[in-house]
Write a protein that holds these residues in place. Structure first.
Motif, PDB file in Angstrom:
ATOM      1  N   VAL A 149       0.841  -1.195   0.000  1.00 56.24           N
ATOM      2  CA  VAL A 149       0.000   0.000   0.000  1.00 56.24           C
ATOM      3  C   VAL A 149       0.877   1.246   0.000  1.00 56.24           C
ATOM      4  O   VAL A 149       0.617   2.214  -0.732  1.00 56.24           O
ATOM      5  N   GLN A 150       1.925   1.242   0.789  1.00 56.31           N
ATOM      6  CA  GLN A 150       2.845   2.370   0.839  1.00 56.31           C
ATOM      7  C   GLN A 150       3.539   2.574  -0.504  1.00 56.31           C
ATOM      8  O   GLN A 150       3.731   3.710  -0.957  1.00 56.31           O
ATOM      9  N   THR A 151       3.900   1.479  -1.165  1.00 55.73           N
ATOM     10  CA  THR A 151       4.538   1.572  -2.479  1.00 55.73           C
ATOM     11  C   THR A 151       3.602   2.210  -3.496  1.00 55.73           C
ATOM     12  O   THR A 151       4.002   3.076  -4.282  1.00 55.73           O
ATOM     13  N   ILE A 152       2.338   1.797  -3.474  1.00 54.64           N
ATOM     14  CA  ILE A 152       1.358   2.356  -4.409  1.00 54.64           C
ATOM     15  C   ILE A 152       1.108   3.829  -4.113  1.00 54.64           C
ATOM     16  O   ILE A 152       0.992   4.651  -5.031  1.00 54.64           O
ATOM     17  N   GLU A 153       1.052   4.205  -2.837  1.00 52.18           N
ATOM     18  CA  GLU A 153       0.860   5.603  -2.480  1.00 52.18           C
ATOM     19  C   GLU A 153       1.998   6.469  -3.014  1.00 52.18           C
ATOM     20  O   GLU A 153       1.776   7.562  -3.543  1.00 52.18           O
ATOM     21  N   THR A 154       3.218   5.992  -2.869  1.00 49.19           N
ATOM     22  CA  THR A 154       4.377   6.724  -3.396  1.00 49.19           C
ATOM     23  C   THR A 154       4.283   6.860  -4.906  1.00 49.19           C
ATOM     24  O   THR A 154       4.552   7.932  -5.477  1.00 49.19           O
ATOM     25  N   PHE A 155       3.880   5.789  -5.563  1.00 49.76           N
ATOM     26  CA  PHE A 155       3.736   5.779  -7.017  1.00 49.76           C
ATOM     27  C   PHE A 155       2.694   6.807  -7.461  1.00 49.76           C
ATOM     28  O   PHE A 155       2.918   7.574  -8.405  1.00 49.76           O
ATOM     29  N   VAL A 156       1.546   6.846  -6.777  1.00 50.18           N
ATOM     30  CA  VAL A 156       0.472   7.774  -7.137  1.00 50.18           C
ATOM     31  C   VAL A 156       0.905   9.220  -6.920  1.00 50.18           C
ATOM     32  O   VAL A 156       0.607  10.101  -7.737  1.00 50.18           O
ATOM     33  N   ARG A 157       1.614   9.488  -5.831  1.00 47.98           N
ATOM     34  CA  ARG A 157       2.085  10.848  -5.583  1.00 47.98           C
ATOM     35  C   ARG A 157       3.020  11.322  -6.676  1.00 47.98           C
ATOM     36  O   ARG A 157       3.013  12.491  -7.058  1.00 47.98           O
ATOM     37  N   GLU A 158       3.817  10.424  -7.216  1.00 43.28           N
ATOM     38  CA  GLU A 158       4.806  10.806  -8.215  1.00 43.28           C
ATOM     39  C   GLU A 158       4.240  10.886  -9.621  1.00 43.28           C
ATOM     40  O   GLU A 158       4.616  11.774 -10.392  1.00 43.28           O
ATOM     41  N   PHE A 159       3.329   9.981  -9.958  1.00 45.07           N
ATOM     42  CA  PHE A 159       2.907   9.876 -11.347  1.00 45.07           C
ATOM     43  C   PHE A 159       1.424  10.169 -11.597  1.00 45.07           C
ATOM     44  O   PHE A 159       0.993  10.162 -12.754  1.00 45.07           O
ATOM     45  N   GLY A 160       0.660  10.405 -10.559  1.00 39.54           N
ATOM     46  CA  GLY A 160      -0.750  10.695 -10.769  1.00 39.54           C
ATOM     47  C   GLY A 160      -1.634   9.478 -10.566  1.00 39.54           C
ATOM     48  O   GLY A 160      -1.173   8.398 -10.212  1.00 39.54           O
ATOM     49  N   ALA A 161      -2.923   9.681 -10.831  1.00 37.84           N
ATOM     50  CA  ALA A 161      -3.936   8.667 -10.493  1.00 37.84           C
ATOM     51  C   ALA A 161      -4.036   7.581 -11.547  1.00 37.84           C
ATOM     52  O   ALA A 161      -5.102   7.355 -12.129  1.00 37.84           O
ATOM     53  N   ALA A 162      -2.929   6.883 -11.788  1.00 37.03           N
ATOM     54  CA  ALA A 162      -2.950   5.802 -12.774  1.00 37.03           C
ATOM     55  C   ALA A 162      -3.446   4.502 -12.180  1.00 37.03           C
ATOM     56  O   ALA A 162      -3.940   3.630 -12.897  1.00 37.03           O
ATOM     57  N   VAL A 163      -3.334   4.346 -10.851  1.00 36.53           N
ATOM     58  CA  VAL A 163      -3.588   3.058 -10.215  1.00 36.53           C
ATOM     59  C   VAL A 163      -4.995   2.992  -9.618  1.00 36.53           C
ATOM     60  O   VAL A 163      -5.438   3.917  -8.929  1.00 36.53           O
ATOM     61  N   SER A 164      -5.672   1.885  -9.885  1.00 30.92           N
ATOM     62  CA  SER A 164      -6.948   1.577  -9.248  1.00 30.92           C
ATOM     63  C   SER A 164      -6.882   0.163  -8.700  1.00 30.92           C
ATOM     64  O   SER A 164      -6.068  -0.651  -9.146  1.00 30.92           O
ATOM     65  N   TYR A 165      -7.741  -0.135  -7.741  1.00 34.41           N
ATOM     66  CA  TYR A 165      -7.848  -1.501  -7.219  1.00 34.41           C
ATOM     67  C   TYR A 165      -8.959  -2.233  -7.967  1.00 34.41           C
ATOM     68  O   TYR A 165     -10.039  -1.679  -8.200  1.00 34.41           O
ATOM     69  N   LEU A 166      -8.668  -3.472  -8.326  1.00 31.98           N
ATOM     70  CA  LEU A 166      -9.636  -4.353  -8.976  1.00 31.98           C
ATOM     71  C   LEU A 166     -10.038  -5.415  -7.958  1.00 31.98           C
ATOM     72  O   LEU A 166      -9.208  -6.238  -7.556  1.00 31.98           O
ATOM     73  N   PHE A 167     -11.285  -5.390  -7.532  1.00 29.71           N
ATOM     74  CA  PHE A 167     -11.763  -6.299  -6.501  1.00 29.71           C
ATOM     75  C   PHE A 167     -12.524  -7.460  -7.131  1.00 29.71           C
ATOM     76  O   PHE A 167     -13.529  -7.269  -7.813  1.00 29.71           O
ATOM     77  N   TYR A 168     -12.021  -8.671  -6.889  1.00 32.72           N
ATOM     78  CA  TYR A 168     -12.684  -9.884  -7.350  1.00 32.72           C
ATOM     79  C   TYR A 168     -13.696 -10.322  -6.299  1.00 32.72           C
ATOM     80  O   TYR A 168     -13.338 -10.659  -5.168  1.00 32.72           O
ATOM     81  N   ASN A 169     -14.968 -10.348  -6.691  1.00 31.88           N
ATOM     82  CA  ASN A 169     -16.072 -10.718  -5.802  1.00 31.88           C
ATOM     83  C   ASN A 169     -16.904 -11.831  -6.425  1.00 31.88           C
ATOM     84  O   ASN A 169     -16.840 -12.055  -7.639  1.00 31.88           O
ATOM     85  N   PRO A 170     -17.721 -12.516  -5.609  1.00 34.77           N
ATOM     86  CA  PRO A 170     -18.688 -13.464  -6.193  1.00 34.77           C
ATOM     87  C   PRO A 170     -19.693 -12.719  -7.072  1.00 34.77           C
ATOM     88  O   PRO A 170     -19.714 -11.485  -7.115  1.00 34.77           O
ATOM     89  N   ALA A 171     -20.527 -13.482  -7.758  1.00 37.82           N
ATOM     90  CA  ALA A 171     -21.526 -12.867  -8.626  1.00 37.82           C
ATOM     91  C   ALA A 171     -22.467 -11.967  -7.832  1.00 37.82           C
ATOM     92  O   ALA A 171     -22.903 -10.915  -8.318  1.00 37.82           O
ATOM     93  N   ASP A 172     -22.753 -12.358  -6.607  1.00 35.30           N
ATOM     94  CA  ASP A 172     -23.596 -11.561  -5.714  1.00 35.30           C
ATOM     95  C   ASP A 172     -23.405 -12.090  -4.307  1.00 35.30           C
ATOM     96  O   ASP A 172     -22.852 -13.174  -4.099  1.00 35.30           O
ATOM     97  N   VAL A 173     -23.817 -11.323  -3.326  1.00 38.31           N
ATOM     98  CA  VAL A 173     -23.793 -11.773  -1.932  1.00 38.31           C
ATOM     99  C   VAL A 173     -25.170 -11.537  -1.319  1.00 38.31           C
ATOM    100  O   VAL A 173     -25.882 -10.616  -1.723  1.00 38.31           O
ATOM    101  N   PRO A 174     -25.562 -12.380  -0.359  1.00 35.92           N
ATOM    102  CA  PRO A 174     -24.817 -13.522   0.165  1.00 35.92           C
ATOM    103  C   PRO A 174     -24.812 -14.699  -0.817  1.00 35.92           C
ATOM    104  O   PRO A 174     -25.696 -14.822  -1.652  1.00 35.92           O
TER     105      PRO A 174
END
Length: 302
Positions: free
Chosen positions: A171-196
């Motif tokens: 997380v710290q590495t990504i924060e440093t990356f974003v501060r230097e290069f801008g908002a290039a990074v997003s998180y991709l969350f793998y979830n089930p088709a639906d919950v519950p």
């Protein structure tokens, strides 16, 4: 682009955007179907499931308007298991030409995290296992697979993204990356088709997804995710509910892909971020696992 000034992409025809989004909708369905049938699978396996349908059509495609597109996928696997500095699992690079002239490039990168079931029984790649490589198949786990014949995997909004602890070095590495290069990074969350939702071992039938999943793969800007993590104690992991209800943009994977082509997410590539591109894509040891390169050739004069 020679001046080093950021250049956004020219307008991309709607038929091209629709085609691009459809490919990512297939990818969403593929990775989600994999998760609901293999609820304890490795995160890296889910990355592969997302990329698989995108790899099936890598030949150039021509549209009636004269536009030609091509999608190429290069998957080398992430090095996070060896070094905890991986910035993202998947990079999406968009390049637009008009005739033979380059008109613009843009990049968005995705750091994938899977939702853990209630029992936290998830296969993961430990550093030593990664170094051991395929030899692990020659020396299998002494515990018989029959010992896992009766297991239940429950998913709900209280389940956690178990590999996303607050204060983690990644997380710290990504924060440093974003501060230097801008908002290039997003998180991709793998979830089930639906919950519950609940899955059982042994499985009695394969579950096929025909329609887009109501939940499935979702994308959230890194800054928003890190704001959620900042509100947690160090080492604590966020729940599905935390991410769903504490972020402003909770995009489906294919919606994020559309936003990338419309220049609403990601960053344009120019000289000012050449070092970022070199760090991510050029070096074989770079902190990224796979690249999806999408080229668009617009008709017209050079």
């Amino acid at each position: 682009m020679g001046s080093g000034k950021a250049v956004e992409l020219p307008a991309i025809p709607e038929e091209v955007i629709a085609w691009f989004c459809a490919r990512f909708e297939e990818a969403n369905r593929s990775v989600t179907e994999n998760l609901i049938n293999n609820p304890n699978t490795r995160e890296t396996t889910l990355d592969d499931a997302l990329l698989a349908p995108l790899q099936k059509q890598q030949a150039p495609v021509a549209f009636p308007s004269g536009v030609v597109v091509q999608m190429s996928v290069h998957n080398i696997g992430g090095l996070r298991r060896l070094y905890r500095w991986e910035v993202a699992d998947i990079g999406v690079l968009v390049t637009v030409f008009q005739g033979h002239a380059l008109r613009g490039q843009k990049i968005g990168v995705l750091q994938a995290k899977r939702l853990y079931p209630r029992n936290n029984e998830v296969l993961d790649d430990e550093q030593e296992d990664y170094k051991y490589g395929l030899n692990a198949f020659l020396v299998p786990d002494p515990a018989s697979a029959l010992a896992k014949m009766s297991m239940t995997f429950e998913f709900d909004e209280a389940c956690r993204y178990g590999a996303l602890p607050s204060g983690d070095v990644q997380v710290q590495t990504i924060e440093t990356f974003v501060r230097e290069f801008g908002a290039a990074v997003s998180y991709l969350f793998y979830n089930p088709a639906d919950v519950p939702d609940t899955m059982h071992f042994p499985s009695t039938a394969y579950r096929t997804l025909v329609n887009p999943p109501p939940l499935g793969a979702r994308v959230v800007d890194a800054k928003e995710v890190h704001a959620v993590l900042a509100g947690l104690e160090k080492g604590q992991t966020p729940t599905l509910k935390d991410i769903q209800h504490s972020t402003h943009q909770y995009r489906r994977l294919e919606e994020w892909a559309e936003e990338l082509l419309r220049c609403r997410v990601g960053v344009p590539i120019d000289r000012s971020i050449n070092r970022m591109v070199e760090q991510l894509l050029v070096r074989r040891s770079g902190p990224i696992g796979a690249v999806i390169a999408f080229s668009v050739a617009l008709p017209g004069k050079d």
